[in-house]
Enzyme design. Structure first.
Site, mmCIF file in Angstrom:
data_model
loop_
_atom_site.group_PDB
_atom_site.id
_atom_site.type_symbol
_atom_site.label_atom_id
_atom_site.label_comp_id
_atom_site.label_asym_id
_atom_site.label_seq_id
_atom_site.Cartn_x
_atom_site.Cartn_y
_atom_site.Cartn_z
ATOM 1 N N HIS A 96 0.710 -1.276 -0.017
ATOM 2 C CA HIS A 96 0.022 0.143 -0.032
ATOM 3 C C HIS A 96 0.794 1.358 0.166
ATOM 4 O O HIS A 96 1.882 1.379 0.829
ATOM 5 C CB HIS A 96 -0.949 0.060 1.247
ATOM 6 C CG HIS A 96 -1.951 1.327 1.195
ATOM 7 N ND1 HIS A 96 -2.883 1.267 0.325
ATOM 8 C CD2 HIS A 96 -1.965 2.343 2.072
ATOM 9 C CE1 HIS A 96 -3.461 2.536 0.550
ATOM 10 N NE2 HIS A 96 -2.894 3.031 1.532
ATOM 11 N N SER A 97 0.464 2.196 -0.894
ATOM 12 C CA SER A 97 1.121 3.515 -0.872
ATOM 13 C C SER A 97 2.711 3.310 -1.133
ATOM 14 O O SER A 97 3.011 2.898 -2.318
ATOM 15 C CB SER A 97 1.079 4.242 0.464
ATOM 16 O OG SER A 97 1.343 5.555 0.245
ATOM 17 N N MET A 98 3.522 3.750 -0.532
ATOM 18 C CA MET A 98 4.957 3.452 -0.667
ATOM 19 C C MET A 98 5.168 2.027 -0.741
ATOM 20 O O MET A 98 6.097 1.528 -1.738
ATOM 21 C CB MET A 98 5.672 4.154 0.551
ATOM 22 C CG MET A 98 7.322 3.685 0.213
ATOM 23 S SD MET A 98 8.563 4.286 1.573
ATOM 24 C CE MET A 98 8.168 2.819 2.552
ATOM 25 N N SER A 123 -1.812 -1.042 -4.149
ATOM 26 C CA SER A 123 -2.989 -0.214 -3.459
ATOM 27 C C SER A 123 -2.447 1.148 -3.120
ATOM 28 O O SER A 123 -1.163 1.213 -2.633
ATOM 29 C CB SER A 123 -3.269 -1.038 -2.346
ATOM 30 O OG SER A 123 -4.110 -0.230 -1.336
#
Length: 252
Positions: A96-98, A123
């Site tokens: 998720h994200s990074m 994500s």
């Protein structure tokens, strides 16, 4: 007998629940400032039929005395080294994200060595070669806290606890530096399947930016859009877990 190699692996790779000997593997990559424990509910949901491994980056929780790795490529190199030491079995990545960018970079590195995952679920992150001018890592502490509140990624109770915040800020700054200075060649592609999950009101990723992930795989591609902001996956946990379950299911 525990060896030095085992001790290093235990710092990076967290397993919260036992798994069956023939379990498929799920490797979870936390977001900026996040820790392995964010994925404890995922481990509880999928064990023992999946071996759920949550990555613990340096600079947080029990690794807070270690310096953060503020370069995403270097962090991907270090994670690749740890995952190469594991036994071979069907593997899925979730980030998720990074963590999405990091999962992609790790998958690409592993594929160069013939050991890539069968699918990456990315994500809450725009496509790797899609850039924005971001400088959160250059802000003062108050500026980083303001960004955390904007994304609603940290509980209000933590934001109000000065001691916990002081412990978390170095990891946040280091992670933001890693992701905000990250660049990816436009022609970098993985061969595995790629599923992209995004929130329709994410201030960090537009749906159009998420769609550009399809340029980074020669395998299957699909996009799932959910109502919500950057941490839509908390609001839509059941739906996100259903996507993970699909990816973990035996190939038909």
């Amino acid at each position: 007998m525990t060896t030095a190699v085992d001790e290093i692996a235990a710092r990076w790779l967290r397993r919260y629940h036992p798994a069956d000997a023939d379990a498929v593997r799920l490797v979870c990559f936390p977001h900026a400032g996040g820790s392995a424990s964010f994925y404890h509910p995922v481990s509880a949901r999928f064990a023992p039929t999946a071996e759920v491994i949550s990555l613990q980056y340096p600079g947080r929780q029990d690794r807070r005395k270690e310096p953060c790795v503020a370069d995403l490529g270097t962090l991907a190199d270090l994670i690749t080294e740890q995952l190469l030491a594991l036994d071979t079995r069907p593997t899925v990545f979730f980030g998720h994200s990074m963590g999405a960018a990091l999962a992609f970079e790790t998958a690409w590195r592993l594929e160069q060595k013939g050991a890539g995952p069968r699918e990456v679920l990315a994500s809450g992150r725009r496509a790797p070669s899609t850039t924005r001018a971001e400088e959160v890592h250059l802000r003062d502490d108050d500026g980083i806290v303001a960004e955390m509140k904007r994304l609603n990624g940290t509980a209000a109770g933590v934001l109000g606890d000065e001691e916990i915040l002081r412990m978390a800020l170095p990891a946040l700054r280091g992670d933001y530096r890693a992701i905000e200075t990250y660049s990816c060649p436009a022609d970098r592609r993985v061969a595995c399947d790629l599923t992209v999950l995004t929130g329709d009101a994410d201030p960090l990723t537009t749906v159009a930016e998420a769609e550009r992930w399809q340029d980074h795989t020669t395998g299957g591609y699909q996009l799932r859009t959910y109502a919500g902001g950057h941490f839509f996956l908390v609001q839509h946990l059941a739906a996100v877990q259903a996507e993970i379950a699909r990816a973990l299911a035996p190939a038909s």
